[in-house]
Each structure stands twice: as structure tokens, then as C-alpha cells.
Design a protein around this motif. Structure first.
Motif, short mmCIF file in Angstrom:
data_model
loop_
_atom_site.label_atom_id
_atom_site.label_comp_id
_atom_site.label_asym_id
_atom_site.label_seq_id
_atom_site.Cartn_x
_atom_site.Cartn_y
_atom_site.Cartn_z
N GLN A 187 40.78 39.00 44.13
CA GLN A 187 40.42 38.80 42.73
C GLN A 187 40.40 37.31 42.43
OE1 GLN A 187 43.31 41.47 40.68
NE2 GLN A 187 41.58 41.91 39.31
N HIS A 188 39.48 36.89 41.59
CA HIS A 188 39.45 35.48 41.15
C HIS A 188 40.32 35.28 39.92
CE1 HIS A 188 36.82 34.15 44.17
NE2 HIS A 188 35.65 34.52 43.63
N PHE A 189 40.32 36.26 39.02
CA PHE A 189 41.08 36.16 37.76
C PHE A 189 41.82 37.48 37.54
CE2 PHE A 189 37.19 33.66 37.33
CZ PHE A 189 37.73 32.40 37.15
N PRO A 190 43.14 37.52 37.65
CA PRO A 190 43.95 36.44 38.25
C PRO A 190 43.71 36.38 39.76
CG PRO A 190 45.28 38.39 37.86
CD PRO A 190 43.95 38.68 37.26
N ARG A 191 43.88 35.21 40.36
CA ARG A 191 43.59 35.04 41.78
C ARG A 191 44.62 35.80 42.60
NH1 ARG A 191 40.63 31.75 44.89
NH2 ARG A 191 39.92 30.61 43.06
N GLU A 194 48.26 51.06 40.10
CA GLU A 194 49.40 50.27 40.56
C GLU A 194 49.02 48.83 40.84
OE1 GLU A 194 52.05 53.69 42.85
OE2 GLU A 194 50.50 52.59 43.96
N LEU A 195 47.79 48.60 41.26
CA LEU A 195 47.34 47.24 41.57
C LEU A 195 46.86 46.51 40.33
CD1 LEU A 195 45.40 48.00 44.87
CD2 LEU A 195 47.66 46.98 44.65
N GLY A 196 46.90 47.14 39.15
CA GLY A 196 46.51 46.50 37.92
C GLY A 196 45.02 46.30 37.77
N LEU A 197 44.23 47.18 38.36
CA LEU A 197 42.78 47.05 38.29
C LEU A 197 42.17 47.88 37.17
CD1 LEU A 197 41.97 47.16 42.12
CD2 LEU A 197 42.23 45.15 40.65
N THR A 198 42.98 48.68 36.47
CA THR A 198 42.46 49.49 35.36
C THR A 198 42.41 48.66 34.09
OG1 THR A 198 44.69 50.29 34.95
CG2 THR A 198 43.30 51.64 36.35
N PRO A 199 41.50 48.92 33.20
CA PRO A 199 40.43 49.94 33.26
C PRO A 199 39.19 49.44 33.99
CG PRO A 199 40.36 48.89 31.14
CD PRO A 199 41.54 48.26 31.86
N SER A 200 39.10 48.10 34.26
CA SER A 200 37.94 47.54 34.96
C SER A 200 38.36 46.27 35.66
CB SER A 200 36.79 47.26 34.00
OG SER A 200 37.17 46.28 33.04
N ALA A 201 37.63 45.94 36.73
CA ALA A 201 37.97 44.74 37.49
C ALA A 201 36.75 44.33 38.34
CB ALA A 201 39.19 44.98 38.38
N VAL A 202 36.80 43.04 38.77
CA VAL A 202 35.79 42.51 39.67
C VAL A 202 36.47 42.14 40.97
CG1 VAL A 202 34.09 40.70 40.06
CG2 VAL A 202 34.41 41.63 37.75
N LEU A 203 36.01 42.71 42.07
CA LEU A 203 36.61 42.46 43.39
C LEU A 203 35.63 41.70 44.27
CD1 LEU A 203 38.32 45.91 44.14
CD2 LEU A 203 39.38 43.81 43.26
N ILE A 204 36.14 40.81 45.08
CA ILE A 204 35.36 40.09 46.08
C ILE A 204 35.69 40.70 47.44
CG2 ILE A 204 34.72 37.86 47.02
CD1 ILE A 204 34.20 38.19 44.03
N ALA A 205 34.67 41.24 48.13
CA ALA A 205 34.87 41.91 49.41
C ALA A 205 34.43 40.99 50.54
CB ALA A 205 34.10 43.22 49.47
N THR A 206 35.28 40.90 51.57
CA THR A 206 34.95 40.11 52.77
C THR A 206 34.88 41.07 53.94
OG1 THR A 206 36.09 38.19 51.87
CG2 THR A 206 35.63 38.20 54.25
N PRO A 207 33.73 41.20 54.60
CA PRO A 207 33.61 42.16 55.71
C PRO A 207 34.58 41.86 56.85
CG PRO A 207 31.48 41.37 55.01
CD PRO A 207 32.48 40.50 54.33
#
Length: 338
Positions: A307-311, A325-338
Motif C-alpha cells: 500500500q502507498h497510503f498508508p505505506r 484484519e488487514l484494514g483494507l475495508t471498505p476499499s483500498a488500492v494495492l500495488i502488486a509485484t509479480p
């Protein structure tokens, strides 16, 4: 004989074949010459010096009895001196004008009992001669027509085989082209993936070099100012410990019961983001499975999220934790690295 030659030429026969037929049959008449032409139409015309006149008995094998009588009455067949007005076959009763025609009949039928007859065979009138000649021409036309039909049928069969072979070859060619196109598309896709990986690696190396230069500059500045040199790893861990946990920072949000979580997933290598909505109780591994189903570049075992915000960077230990539990609700932006 000039009359036989002119008649055969008027019927459309090749002059060389006419000469060959007349000489080979000993100029014994129109019908023997015509039979000779028809029987040898597929053979090349030999030199006239090598053509010997055949005997009367050989010609007789090729002449039908009734046709021979008609030709004789036309004055077109060779005649020998008649010993009587006519010769009669005692076995079948046919009457012949001379011994030559009787010999023809004997060799073809096997009859050997003949007797002289006083019956006189009347010559054909001009009208009857024309009718007999028309019959002969009709027979020739019929034979040519049958041959033309057979040739047309053979040509049609050959054309059908040629077209079928052409269609088969065209289909094989199309299949090969389709396979080549698929292989080329797959190769382009692999090249594109490798290129994206290479760009990501270069970008990561640039960031690492930039960070290393910043750390080096910070150490040099600290040495010049006489300050103690801080360990970047220690400072990072301290700042992480000082930062509030996601659960704590979002306690107000986590306190609410959001049954679903909307996620926007961006690839670190660039490209179009992916969006999905999952139950808030779903583990982080469900996000990895969703992303792996969308692209060939992601593996469920190796993909990581941040996550960028919070990093924050999620570790493999977080894959079994729920989105809530990870605090991603109700919405979030994730950066995926293969």
C-alpha cells in the motif's frame, strides 16, 4: 482407287491415313480401307515404303458380310472373275456375287459349303448407293460420338480429382498459416512480458541506486557535521514501530461491519489496473488468486502486495489474514509485484 480415295477424303480422314489404308488393304474397296483407318487411328502412319499389300483373306477378316455385299454392289470392292452369276452358301443360304466375297464369308463364319447359283444379284440404284453410304457414315459418326462422350467423362473425372487435390492443398496451407499466426502471437506476448519484466528490473535498480546515493550523502553530511551516523535499517524499524498499526489507525472504520471490500489492484510493472469486490472475510490469498486468473504474469506463490497510503508491504504471513484484519475495508488500492 481414285473413287475410294475421294470418298474417304470427303468423309474427313487424314490423306496420309487414307493412302496407308488403301495400300495396306490392296485397294480392295471402301469398307476394308475404312476399317483399317478406324482400327489403326491411334497408331502413327508408317512410311509407305514399309507398307505391304495384305492378302484378300486378311482383309476378309475385317469386313462384315452384309457390308461387303453392299460395297461390292456399289462397285467399291475388288471383284474376281465370277464363275457364275452368283455363289450361294449352302449352310446359311446367303448369295454372293463372286468368289472373293464368298471367301470373305467363309473365313468369317467358318462355312465351307458353297455352290454355284443362277440367281443374279441386281446392282444397287444410285439412291440405294447413297443410302448405304449414308449408313456407313452414320456408323462412323456414332463411333466418334461415343468416343467424344467417353473422353468428356474422363476429362470431367480428371478435373474433379484436380479440384479436390487443389482444395486439400489450400486447406493444408490455411492450417499452416493459422498455426504460424498463433505461434507468432504467443511469441509476441512472451516478448512483451519479458520486456515488462526487464523494465521493472531496471526501474527497481534505479530506485535502489538512488536510495544508496541518498544514504551515502546522508552519512557524508553527518561526518562533516560531527553527528553520529544512523543505521538506515534501524531508523526504518523505529519509524515502523512508531507508526500506528492499520487496525489502530482505522479503528473507526474497522469498527463498522463492512461485508464487502472493493479493491483496485495496480501492477508495479504498469498497465491497466484491475478492480474486484470480495467478501471482507476473504483472505489476502484470494486477491492473489483473482489477479493470477486475470494475467499470465502473476503467480499465486510469488506475488506480493503493498500500500502507498498508508505505506505498507504485506508479507507471506499476511496471505491467510482477512481483508478486514488487514484494514483494507471498505476499499483500498494495492500495488502488486509479480
Amino acid at each position: 482407287m481414285a473413287g475410294d480415295r475421294d470418298t474417304l477424303l470427303s468423309m474427313g480422314f487424314d490423306p496420309a491415313r487414307v493412302e496407308w489404308a488403301l495400300k495396306a488393304t490392296g485397294n480392295r474397296g471402301l469398307q476394308p480401307a475404312m476399317d483399317h483407318i478406324l482400327e489403326n487411328e491411334s497408331k502413327p502412319v508408317p512410311s509407305m515404303d514399309n507398307v505391304s499389300e495384305s492378302s484378300t483373306s486378311a482383309s476378309a477378316m475385317d469386313v462384315d458380310d452384309e457390308d461387303a455385299e453392299a460395297l461390292e454392289s456399289l462397285g467399291l470392292a475388288a471383284t474376281n472373275a465370277a464363275e457364275a452369276k452368283s455363289i450361294k452358301c449352302s449352310e446359311c443360304g446367303k448369295i454372293f456375287k463372286n468368289t472373293a466375297l464368298a471367301n470373305f464369308h467363309a473365313e468369317k463364319s467358318g462355312h465351307d459349303q458353297f455352290e454355284e447359283s443362277t440367281e443374279e444379284i441386281k446392282p444397287l440404284t444410285e439412291e440405294e448407293k447413297k443410302e448405304r453410304l449414308a449408313e456407313l457414315r452414320a456408323k462412323m459418326d456414332e463411333k466418334r460420338a461415343r468416343k467424344a462422350i467417353d473422353d468428356a467423362a474422363e476429362q470431367k473425372a480428371n478435373e474433379s480429382l484436380r479440384r479436390k487435390a487443389g482444395k486439400d492443398m489450400a486447406k493444408v496451407k490455411e492450417d499452416l498459416q493459422a498455426k504460424e499466426a498463433i505461434k507468432e502471437a504467443q511469441q509476441k506476448k512472451r516478448d512483451k512480458i519479458e520486456e515488462a519484466k526487464a523494465r521493472a528490473a531496471v526501474k527497481a535498480q534505479i530506485e535502489a541506486d538512488k536510495k544508496a546515493r541518498a544514504e551515502k550523502a546522508a552519512r557524508e553530511k553527518a561526518l562533516r557535521e560531527g553527528r553520529p551516523i544512523e543505521d538506515p535499517a534501524a531508523s526504518t524499524s523505529t519509524s515502523t514501530a512508531a507508526a500506528p498499526t492499520p487496525a489502530a489507525s482505522t479503528s473507526g472504520v474497522a469498527g463498522k461491519d463492512f461485508k464487502e471490500t472493493r479493491l483496485q489492484i495496480r501492477m508495479s510493472t504498469g498497465g491497466q489496473p484491475y478492480t474486484t469486490t470480495l467478501p471482507s472475510d476473504s483472505p489476502l490469498s484470494a486477491v492473489a488468486e483473482f489477479l493470477a486468473a486475470q494475467t499470465l504474469t502473476v503467480s499465486v506463490e510469488t506475488v506480493t502486495f503493498a500500500q502507498h497510503f498508508p505505506r505498507k508491504t504485506f508479507s507471506s504471513a499476511d496471505s491467510s489474514k482477512s481483508l478486514k484484519e488487514l484494514g483494507l475495508t471498505p476499499s483500498a488500492v494495492l500495488i502488486a509485484t509479480p
